[in-house]
Design a protein around this motif. Structure first.
Motif, PDB file in Angstrom:
ATOM      1  N   GLN A   7       5.968 -10.764   7.278  1.00  0.00           N
ATOM      2  CA  GLN A   7       6.645  -9.530   7.673  1.00  0.00           C
ATOM      3  C   GLN A   7       5.864  -8.320   7.173  1.00  0.00           C
ATOM      4  OE1 GLN A   7       9.646  -9.384   9.310  1.00  0.00           O
ATOM      5  NE2 GLN A   7      10.098 -11.570   9.301  1.00  0.00           N
ATOM      6  N   LEU A   8       5.916  -7.231   7.948  1.00  0.00           N
ATOM      7  CA  LEU A   8       5.463  -5.915   7.498  1.00  0.00           C
ATOM      8  C   LEU A   8       6.716  -5.071   7.319  1.00  0.00           C
ATOM      9  CD1 LEU A   8       2.383  -5.311   9.836  1.00  0.00           C
ATOM     10  CD2 LEU A   8       2.329  -5.763   7.385  1.00  0.00           C
ATOM     11  N   LEU A   9       6.933  -4.544   6.103  1.00  0.00           N
ATOM     12  CA  LEU A   9       8.170  -3.828   5.772  1.00  0.00           C
ATOM     13  C   LEU A   9       7.837  -2.406   5.343  1.00  0.00           C
ATOM     14  CD1 LEU A   9       9.620  -6.707   3.575  1.00  0.00           C
ATOM     15  CD2 LEU A   9      10.274  -6.188   5.911  1.00  0.00           C
ATOM     16  N   PRO A  10       8.157  -1.375   6.146  1.00  0.00           N
ATOM     17  CA  PRO A  10       7.865   0.009   5.763  1.00  0.00           C
ATOM     18  C   PRO A  10       8.721   0.428   4.569  1.00  0.00           C
ATOM     19  CG  PRO A  10       8.329  -0.170   8.121  1.00  0.00           C
ATOM     20  CD  PRO A  10       8.722  -1.455   7.491  1.00  0.00           C
ATOM     21  N   LEU A  11       8.131   1.215   3.653  1.00  0.00           N
ATOM     22  CA  LEU A  11       8.840   1.804   2.526  1.00  0.00           C
ATOM     23  C   LEU A  11       9.205   3.243   2.865  1.00  0.00           C
ATOM     24  CD1 LEU A  11       6.584   0.515  -0.387  1.00  0.00           C
ATOM     25  CD2 LEU A  11       8.788  -0.405   0.315  1.00  0.00           C
ATOM     26  N   LEU A  12      10.415   3.682   2.484  1.00  0.00           N
ATOM     27  CA  LEU A  12      10.878   5.032   2.783  1.00  0.00           C
ATOM     28  C   LEU A  12      11.159   5.773   1.486  1.00  0.00           C
ATOM     29  CD1 LEU A  12      13.438   4.224   5.634  1.00  0.00           C
ATOM     30  CD2 LEU A  12      10.987   4.678   5.829  1.00  0.00           C
ATOM     31  N   GLN A  62      10.825  -3.105  10.389  1.00  0.00           N
ATOM     32  CA  GLN A  62      10.013  -4.249   9.995  1.00  0.00           C
ATOM     33  C   GLN A  62       9.453  -4.942  11.236  1.00  0.00           C
ATOM     34  OE1 GLN A  62      12.978  -6.582   7.884  1.00  0.00           O
ATOM     35  NE2 GLN A  62      12.859  -8.157   9.464  1.00  0.00           N
ATOM     36  N   VAL A  63       8.250  -5.486  11.079  1.00  0.00           N
ATOM     37  CA  VAL A  63       7.559  -6.173  12.168  1.00  0.00           C
ATOM     38  C   VAL A  63       7.160  -7.562  11.681  1.00  0.00           C
ATOM     39  CG1 VAL A  63       5.514  -6.185  13.630  1.00  0.00           C
ATOM     40  CG2 VAL A  63       6.722  -4.035  13.191  1.00  0.00           C
ATOM     41  N   HIS A  64       7.482  -8.563  12.477  1.00  0.00           N
ATOM     42  CA  HIS A  64       7.117  -9.943  12.148  1.00  0.00           C
ATOM     43  C   HIS A  64       5.785 -10.284  12.793  1.00  0.00           C
ATOM     44  CE1 HIS A  64       7.636 -14.206  11.269  1.00  0.00           C
ATOM     45  NE2 HIS A  64       7.290 -14.453  12.526  1.00  0.00           N
ATOM     46  N   TYR A  65       4.910 -10.969  12.050  1.00  0.00           N
ATOM     47  CA  TYR A  65       3.662 -11.448  12.648  1.00  0.00           C
ATOM     48  C   TYR A  65       3.587 -12.955  12.461  1.00  0.00           C
ATOM     49  CZ  TYR A  65       1.793 -11.290   7.847  1.00  0.00           C
ATOM     50  OH  TYR A  65       1.592 -11.470   6.516  1.00  0.00           O
ATOM     51  N   VAL A 113       0.861  -1.190   0.000  1.00  0.00           N
ATOM     52  CA  VAL A 113       0.000   0.000   0.000  1.00  0.00           C
ATOM     53  C   VAL A 113       0.895   1.237   0.000  1.00  0.00           C
ATOM     54  CG1 VAL A 113      -1.929  -1.123   1.168  1.00  0.00           C
ATOM     55  CG2 VAL A 113      -0.134  -0.016   2.531  1.00  0.00           C
ATOM     56  N   ASP A 114       0.332   2.364  -0.437  1.00  0.00           N
ATOM     57  CA  ASP A 114       1.092   3.618  -0.418  1.00  0.00           C
ATOM     58  C   ASP A 114       0.949   4.286   0.935  1.00  0.00           C
ATOM     59  OD1 ASP A 114      -1.425   4.745  -0.358  1.00  0.00           O
ATOM     60  OD2 ASP A 114      -1.395   5.436  -2.442  1.00  0.00           O
ATOM     61  N   ARG A 115       1.466   5.538   1.038  1.00  0.00           N
ATOM     62  CA  ARG A 115       1.437   6.231   2.334  1.00  0.00           C
ATOM     63  C   ARG A 115       0.026   6.512   2.818  1.00  0.00           C
ATOM     64  NH1 ARG A 115       4.339  10.007  -0.545  1.00  0.00           N
ATOM     65  NH2 ARG A 115       5.994   9.917   1.049  1.00  0.00           N
ATOM     66  N   GLU A 155      13.088   9.330  -0.474  1.00  0.00           N
ATOM     67  CA  GLU A 155      14.463   9.808  -0.512  1.00  0.00           C
ATOM     68  C   GLU A 155      14.884  10.519   0.772  1.00  0.00           C
ATOM     69  OE1 GLU A 155      12.123  10.553  -2.604  1.00  0.00           O
ATOM     70  OE2 GLU A 155      12.608   9.620  -4.532  1.00  0.00           O
ATOM     71  N   LYS A 156      13.908  11.116   1.480  1.00  0.00           N
ATOM     72  CA  LYS A 156      14.200  11.853   2.713  1.00  0.00           C
ATOM     73  C   LYS A 156      14.143  10.966   3.949  1.00  0.00           C
ATOM     74  CE  LYS A 156      12.414  16.216   0.874  1.00  0.00           C
ATOM     75  NZ  LYS A 156      11.424  17.308   1.072  1.00  0.00           N
ATOM     76  N   GLY A 157      13.869   9.688   3.724  1.00  0.00           N
ATOM     77  CA  GLY A 157      13.788   8.782   4.870  1.00  0.00           C
ATOM     78  C   GLY A 157      12.437   8.791   5.548  1.00  0.00           C
ATOM     79  N   SER A 158      11.408   9.388   4.921  1.00  0.00           N
ATOM     80  CA  SER A 158      10.067   9.446   5.506  1.00  0.00           C
ATOM     81  C   SER A 158       9.228   8.266   5.017  1.00  0.00           C
ATOM     82  CB  SER A 158       9.384  10.762   5.131  1.00  0.00           C
ATOM     83  OG  SER A 158      10.139  11.859   5.600  1.00  0.00           O
ATOM     84  N   TYR A 159       8.154   7.977   5.723  1.00  0.00           N
ATOM     85  CA  TYR A 159       7.282   6.853   5.396  1.00  0.00           C
ATOM     86  C   TYR A 159       6.634   7.079   4.033  1.00  0.00           C
ATOM     87  CZ  TYR A 159       3.334   3.618   5.614  1.00  0.00           C
ATOM     88  OH  TYR A 159       2.417   2.632   5.343  1.00  0.00           O
ATOM     89  N   ALA A 160       6.693   6.036   3.163  1.00  0.00           N
ATOM     90  CA  ALA A 160       6.118   6.163   1.819  1.00  0.00           C
ATOM     91  C   ALA A 160       5.116   5.053   1.523  1.00  0.00           C
ATOM     92  CB  ALA A 160       7.234   6.144   0.775  1.00  0.00           C
ATOM     93  N   GLY A 161       4.993   4.076   2.427  1.00  0.00           N
ATOM     94  CA  GLY A 161       4.052   2.984   2.199  1.00  0.00           C
ATOM     95  C   GLY A 161       4.486   1.747   2.953  1.00  0.00           C
ATOM     96  N   MET A 162       3.764   0.610   2.673  1.00  0.00           N
ATOM     97  CA  MET A 162       4.053  -0.620   3.409  1.00  0.00           C
ATOM     98  C   MET A 162       3.976  -1.817   2.463  1.00  0.00           C
ATOM     99  SD  MET A 162       4.669  -1.584   6.608  1.00  0.00           S
ATOM    100  CE  MET A 162       3.826  -0.357   7.645  1.00  0.00           C
ATOM    101  N   VAL A 163       4.959  -2.720   2.615  1.00  0.00           N
ATOM    102  CA  VAL A 163       4.939  -4.002   1.912  1.00  0.00           C
ATOM    103  C   VAL A 163       4.712  -5.092   2.960  1.00  0.00           C
ATOM    104  CG1 VAL A 163       6.289  -5.681   0.617  1.00  0.00           C
ATOM    105  CG2 VAL A 163       6.441  -3.258   0.040  1.00  0.00           C
ATOM    106  N   ALA A 164       3.789  -6.023   2.657  1.00  0.00           N
ATOM    107  CA  ALA A 164       3.536  -7.147   3.560  1.00  0.00           C
ATOM    108  C   ALA A 164       3.805  -8.443   2.817  1.00  0.00           C
ATOM    109  CB  ALA A 164       2.111  -7.114   4.069  1.00  0.00           C
ATOM    110  N   THR A 165       4.416  -9.388   3.494  1.00  0.00           N
ATOM    111  CA  THR A 165       4.702 -10.695   2.899  1.00  0.00           C
ATOM    112  C   THR A 165       4.019 -11.783   3.705  1.00  0.00           C
ATOM    113  OG1 THR A 165       6.681 -11.130   4.219  1.00  0.00           O
ATOM    114  CG2 THR A 165       6.974  -9.825   2.229  1.00  0.00           C
TER     115      THR A 165
END
Length: 632
Positions: A97-102, A76-79, A19-21, A104-114
């Protein structure tokens, strides 16, 4: 995403979505379509959080907490074993896993889940389905600190399954599954009716997830707080079929909350009733809270103080400097006259600023403590004036004291001149130089000589005191023989010794070393002590004089068998003008200067003097004088 990334994501795990931010789907691979029964084309651009109820994630709150944790911490957070019910009615447990996307400035840009691992169970509404769900829940919760359950929405809530860790409340699982206990049996009686009403309302509203905090009673009668999080499964007609979920012991949390509320209540009481003005401000310097006292001190209503921007609106430069210390994470202090912003009221105040800093060292704001020091300033001004007046009066007293000393010195000198003549002519008469006298005449002349000598000692004492206070006494230090000093003193007091028929015994060590001192003043000191001994010794009494070498000093002691001195009065004897009792002064005479002068003389010789006495037995005066260095 390009085709290569898409292929990698599509094949690396059992399932992947992103998902995006704004939490809107931007990727949903084939594996996720198989797992969920949903199509990627139907999900793109939709809000993940709005989808959760449709997906029937059994622990929705838990999933949301994991998602927000990963989003806020950017880690990242493991479930593990996260249960969901698919559109096909299957119970699937996912681990991944839940993996936050960042950006260029290091800010939150979205989330990848596996999705890395997956297990599937079919759930229905039959007893077999219940047993399958029961077994599965046991797998999910067997290592969990929470208590898992499955019960029927019937009267008293009969329990179909409960995890073994119900033992934390003192019960055994068999007590519930056998029907011996209903779940309602352990709910705290005062909470049961409210819980019943909430469950009934929940079922009628056709919701899925139920959350409630209430109290239960342990097998030992202890009351514990729990939070329940459960999902209601419904049958084909939409009616309630069974509840499955967890209860968590939150007693400690409730105790902490209660303690915090009590602490906050006490803080609020102190805050509002403090004799000091107190206010809080945020990191931008804007006042967020204040008590009534500061409004009283500044003469400004609280609603006008709250919201005041200290960083921008303070005009007093000293106050602004003190406040800005907080912005540098330091303590700030102001004291003085301050003109309040807005009403122009002037007040003498003291302000102490303290920064409020987070655990990571970030400035959160600060606290100001204001004290009205107006009354103190008035008192200080009065004290300053009083001190000035006192200093002036003291100078006048010092001037008067100097005048007194000068007068006393002049009078003493003037009195000594005629006394010298009186004593000289009396001595001539006693020696028959001016002709022979009869017995009566000799007796009169003897009285004149005795009283003249007494008056001379008095004048010498007054003169010594005046010179001591003026610090003009001069000592003539030279080699001095102790035996000779004692002889001179006894000779000076020969007449009063003879008149009272006092026996004087000498116990003086032979070959005493010499001392370095002023012979005249030491003789005066010994004469004063002998005078006191004679004065308080009865007719026919005895005075003993001892002198011996003790280490590097000569120890002289004069002992009488007179009236003695009470022990509580001994510490006062060396004070100026001190006498034991007015009746003694009337009977024995004296000015109270003798021992004061003796101590002054001994101190000038770097010696020591002290007195031992016992009432009705007598008094001993001890003197220690340093030996001349070459004679040690």
């Amino acid at each position: 995403m390009d085709n290569i990334c898409t292929r990698i994501l599509a094949s690396a795990w059992r399932g992947v979505w992103a998902v995006d931010r704004d939490n809107r789907f931007i990727f949903f691979n084939k594996g996720m379509e198989d797992i969920s029964g949903l199509k990627a084309d139907d999900l793109m651009g939709k809000d993940l959080m709005l989808l959760l109820p449709d997906q029937k994630i059994m622990n929705e709150v838990h999933f949301r907490e994991l998602f927000h944790k990963a989003k806020e911490t950017l880690t990242q957070v493991h479930y593990s074993l996260l249960p969901i019910i698919t559109t096909a009615g299957e119970l699937k447990e996912q681990s991944g896993q839940l993996l936050p996307l960042l950006d260029e400035k290091g800010s939150y840009a979205g989330m990848v889940a596996t999705v890395e691992r997956l297990s599937t169970t079919k759930i229905g509404t039959t007893s077999g389905d219940h047993e399958s769900a029961e077994n599965k829940l046991d797998v999910i919760y067997r290592n969990s600190p929470v208590v898992a359950f499955l019960w029927k929405p019937l009267a008293g809530w009969p329990v179909v399954f409960v995890s073994e860790n119900i033992s934390r409340f003192g019960y055994q699982a068999e007590e519930f599954t056998s029907g011996k206990l209903l779940y309602s049996d352990i709910v705290y009686p005062e909470d049961l009716s409210g819980l019943n009403a909430d469950v009934s309302d929940f079922e009628q509203e056709r919701q899925i997830y139920f959350t409630k905090e209430y109290r239960i009673v342990t097998s030992l009668g202890e009351i514990r707080w729990v939070t329940e999080r459960s999902m209601l499964a419904r049958d084909e007609k939409g009616g309630p079929s069974y509840y499955q979920g967890i209860i968590i012991d939150i007693t400690h949390i409730k105790e902490v909350e209660s303690a915090l509320k009590e602490s906050e209540k006490k803080y609020r009481m102190i805050f509002e009733n403090s004799p000091l003005g107190i206010f809080d401000f945020d990191k931008d310097g804007i006042v967020t809270h204040c008590n009534d006292k500061i409004a009283e001190i500044l003469g400004i209503p609280k609603e006008r103080i709250i919201g005041f921007n200290m960083n921008r609106s303070l005009k007093d430069e000293k106050m602004k400097t003190a406040f800005r210390e907080v912005l540098s994470l330091r303590l700030g202090h102001f004291e003085g006259e301050y003109t309040a912003e807005g009403n122009g009221k002037k007040a003498f105040i003291k302000v102490d600023y303290s920064p409020n800093v987070s655990d990571d060292g970030t400035l959160l704001g600060g606290v100001g403590i204001v004290e009205d020091i107006g009354e103190r300033k008035i008192a200080e001004e009065k004290l300053r004036k009083y001190t000035a007046e006192l200093s002036k009066a003291n100078k006048e007293l010092e001037s008067l004291d100097r005048m007194k000393n000068e007068l006393l010195s002049n009078v003493s000198h003037e009195l000594r001149t005629p006394l010298t003549s009186i004593k000289g002519y009396s001595d001539l008469l006693m020696e028959d130089t001016l002709g022979e006298m009869n017995y009566q005449q000799l007796k009169v002349v003897n009285t004149i000589i005795r009283n003249t000598e007494r008056l001379r000692r008095l004048i010498d004492s007054l003169l010594y005191v005046s010179m001591a206070e003026a610090e003009t006494i001069k000592y003539d230090f030279s080699k001095t023989d102790t035996n000779e000093l004692i002889d001179n003193a006894v000779t000076d007091m020969a007449m009063p010794i003879a008149e009272k028929n006092i026996e004087v015994l000498r116990h003086v060590q032979e070959d005493l070393p010499q001392i370095e001192g002023d012979a005249e003043k030491i003789t005066d000191m010994l004469t004063n002590i002998l005078d006191n001994a004679i004065k308080f010794t009865p007719l026919g009494g005895k005075i003993s004089i001892f002198a011996a070498k003790e280490e590097e000093k000569i120890h002289i002691s004069i002992q009488d068998n007179g009236i003695g001195i009470p022990p509580e009065l001994l510490p006062n004897l060396f004070q100026k003008f001190y006498q034991i009792d007015p009746s003694i002064r009337r009977k024995y005479g004296g000015t109270g200067l003798g021992l004061f002068i003796c101590k002054k003389i001994v101190d000038a010789h770097k010696g020591k003097i002290w007195i031992e006495s016992e009432q009705r037995k007598g008094t001993t005066v001890h003197i220690l004088l340093p030996i001349l260095q070459g004679d040690i």
